[in-house]
Design a protein around this motif. Structure first.
Motif, PDB file in Angstrom:
ATOM      1  N   ASP A   7      30.850  30.170  57.470  1.00 27.47           N
ATOM      2  CA  ASP A   7      31.838  31.263  57.507  1.00 27.47           C
ATOM      3  C   ASP A   7      32.804  31.195  56.324  1.00 27.47           C
ATOM      4  O   ASP A   7      33.906  31.716  56.380  1.00 27.47           O
ATOM      5  N   LYS A  39      25.035  37.808  53.536  1.00 28.92           N
ATOM      6  CA  LYS A  39      24.828  38.213  54.947  1.00 28.92           C
ATOM      7  C   LYS A  39      23.939  37.207  55.664  1.00 28.92           C
ATOM      8  O   LYS A  39      24.169  36.856  56.816  1.00 28.92           O
ATOM      9  N   ASP A  57      32.611  44.600  55.151  1.00 31.10           N
ATOM     10  CA  ASP A  57      32.132  44.429  56.517  1.00 31.10           C
ATOM     11  C   ASP A  57      31.988  42.938  56.863  1.00 31.10           C
ATOM     12  O   ASP A  57      32.429  42.479  57.916  1.00 31.10           O
ATOM     13  N   SER A  88      39.814  44.570  56.837  1.00 32.93           N
ATOM     14  CA  SER A  88      39.582  43.137  56.611  1.00 32.93           C
ATOM     15  C   SER A  88      40.382  42.686  55.378  1.00 32.93           C
ATOM     16  O   SER A  88      41.097  43.483  54.781  1.00 32.93           O
ATOM     17  N   ALA A 116      25.761  33.873  56.167  1.00 29.45           N
ATOM     18  CA  ALA A 116      26.893  33.964  57.101  1.00 29.45           C
ATOM     19  C   ALA A 116      26.507  33.467  58.495  1.00 29.45           C
ATOM     20  O   ALA A 116      27.384  33.119  59.292  1.00 29.45           O
ATOM     21  N   SER A 117      25.223  33.382  58.781  1.00 27.03           N
ATOM     22  CA  SER A 117      24.846  32.903  60.113  1.00 27.03           C
ATOM     23  C   SER A 117      25.021  31.392  60.254  1.00 27.03           C
ATOM     24  O   SER A 117      25.012  30.859  61.361  1.00 27.03           O
ATOM     25  N   ARG A 159      35.093  40.889  57.716  1.00 29.41           N
ATOM     26  CA  ARG A 159      35.707  41.010  59.057  1.00 29.41           C
ATOM     27  C   ARG A 159      35.448  39.775  59.898  1.00 29.41           C
ATOM     28  O   ARG A 159      36.201  39.447  60.799  1.00 29.41           O
ATOM     29  N   THR A 160      34.339  39.083  59.630  1.00 28.04           N
ATOM     30  CA  THR A 160      33.981  37.946  60.489  1.00 28.04           C
ATOM     31  C   THR A 160      33.911  36.613  59.741  1.00 28.04           C
ATOM     32  O   THR A 160      33.746  35.566  60.366  1.00 28.04           O
ATOM     33  N   ALA A 161      33.989  36.639  58.412  1.00 25.91           N
ATOM     34  CA  ALA A 161      33.906  35.378  57.649  1.00 25.91           C
ATOM     35  C   ALA A 161      34.977  35.386  56.565  1.00 25.91           C
ATOM     36  O   ALA A 161      35.486  36.445  56.199  1.00 25.91           O
ATOM     37  N   SER A 162      35.291  34.191  56.074  1.00 18.99           N
ATOM     38  CA  SER A 162      36.168  34.108  54.912  1.00 18.99           C
ATOM     39  C   SER A 162      35.313  34.392  53.681  1.00 18.99           C
ATOM     40  O   SER A 162      34.375  33.651  53.386  1.00 18.99           O
TER      41      SER A 162
END
Ligand SMILES: Cc1ncc(COP(=O)(O)O)c(C=O)c1O
Length: 361
Positions: free
Chosen positions: A74, A67, A93, A122, A70-71, A96-99
């Motif tokens: 990705d 987490k 969760d 996802s 992830a900033s 949904r925004t990263a591979s």
């Protein structure tokens, strides 16, 4: 630098950059992707440095680390089995925004992850963890890997991305690793042949460690390597013959606080700073390596005291003097610090947070 409170973790930027670049050059020569394990530094700034030097993505052990990372990245591999509710839902969760990929060795993990990912709408990449001989995790035979790979390929919301392995049992000096790595390579090839015959893809074959990093070409089916320690190195990699003293980028700086006991000096770094890890290659070498006092040994630690046997030193460290200690195992040592000092090319120190420090779940 001389005014910074001690004990502190001091990291040399030039050495870090050299270590990152050397691995990037080797990997480029052998057409390998680098996915460094961020557990070593747990730092967003240092992860960015690795990505800038060409890393494909990042590896982490824990979802909490994922987490945080992830900033800045990705493309994340969670190199740790996940099957409990807290992990699987957090991974779903994040996916949904990263591979996101996860290495697993059980159908239970596949099913738990699929359920969580389905609920989160996802998709997750899965690598099948194959044990090469470390005997920690990983399915035990090529046939078992095929069985699990088939299961993953048939499970909605999961994408079978390939194989995962970790040669953590290979700790001999690089020029003596040939036999073990060839055996590991044969097991990988046998597994991949089995998958091929079953029509299963393995676009990713992820392996590697710091001790084997520069021998990864002896396992030609690897597509990516995941060393972590290589960025800092430590007394383990030094005594193992995997780096030189000049490649050690991270030291604990401590102050001599007492010298009243004959033959000893006491520094302000104990087990809460250095960890209690012994050196895996020389268990009698104490709790860290003192590059400026090679005749001194850190023989005993309390939480906040490090006891140095200086009886063999011609000139022991003086009261109030600062000494440098290369920790035996840098990864858990970093995890004990909330921040580190990064010394830049001009000798200026910059305080960096250890962003993912203590994130163990
Ligand atoms: C699964 C996995 N991959 C990669 C690494 C990185 O290896 P090293 O610490 O030798 O750099 C580790 C280290 O513990 C690991 O457990």
């Amino acid at each position: 630098l001389d005014l910074l409170p001690t004990p502190h973790l001091l990291v040399d930027l030039a050495t870090v950059e050299r270590n990152a670049q050397r691995l990037a050059d080797y990997a480029a020569r052998h057409r390998l992707a680098v996915r460094p394990h961020a557990k070593t530094h747990k730092s967003l700034a240092l992860a960015q440095l690795q990505l800038k030097s060409g890393a494909r993505g990042l590896t982490v052990a824990k979802v909490g680390e994922a987490k945080v990372m992830a900033s800045v990245c990705d493309d994340l591999l969670i190199a740790y089995p996940a099957l409990d509710h807290a992990r699987t839902t957090a991974i779903a969760d994040l996916a949904r925004t990263a591979s996101v990929r996860v290495a697993i060795d059980s159908q239970m993990a596949a099913d738990a992850l699929a359920a969580a990912v389905g609920a989160a709408h996802s998709t997750l990449g899965i690598l099948i963890d194959l044990d090469l001989g470390m005997r920690r995790t990983g399915v035990q035979t090529p046939e078992a890997s095929l069985h699990l790979a088939r299961h993953v390929a048939q499970t909605p919301h999961l994408r079978l991305d390939g194989l995962f392995c970790y040669p953590g049992h290979v700790q001999r000096p690089p020029n003596q690793q040939g036999e073990q790595l060839t055996a590991a390579s044969q097991l990988l090839d046998e597994t991949l042949a089995l998958w091929r015959r079953a029509g299963l893809p393995a676009p990713i074959v992820s392996g590697g460690s710091t001790p084997t990093a520069y021998q990864s070409h002896l396992m030609p089916s690897l597509t990516e390597i995941r060393p972590g320690t290589y960025l800092f190195n430590d007394a383990n990699t030094l005594y193992g013959g995997f780096c030189t003293i000049d490649d050690c980028a991270a030291v604990i700086v401590a102050t001599v606080m007492s010298n009243v006991i004959p033959g000893k000096v006491i520094i302000d770094a104990g087990s809460k700073t250095l960890t209690s890890d012994l050196n895996i290659h020389r268990r009698d070498s104490g709790y860290g390596y003192l590059p400026d006092y090679t005749d001194a040994t850190i023989t005993r630690l309390s939480e906040e005291h490090g006891e140095l046997d200086v009886s063999r030193c011609q000139q022991p460290p003086r009261l109030g003097e600062r000494v440098r200690v290369i920790p035996n195992h840098i990864c858990p040592c970093v995890n004990l610090q909330s921040s580190l000092w990064l010394r830049d090319h001009e000798g200026q120190a910059h305080l960096l947070p250890v962003d993912a420090r203590g994130l163990l779940s």
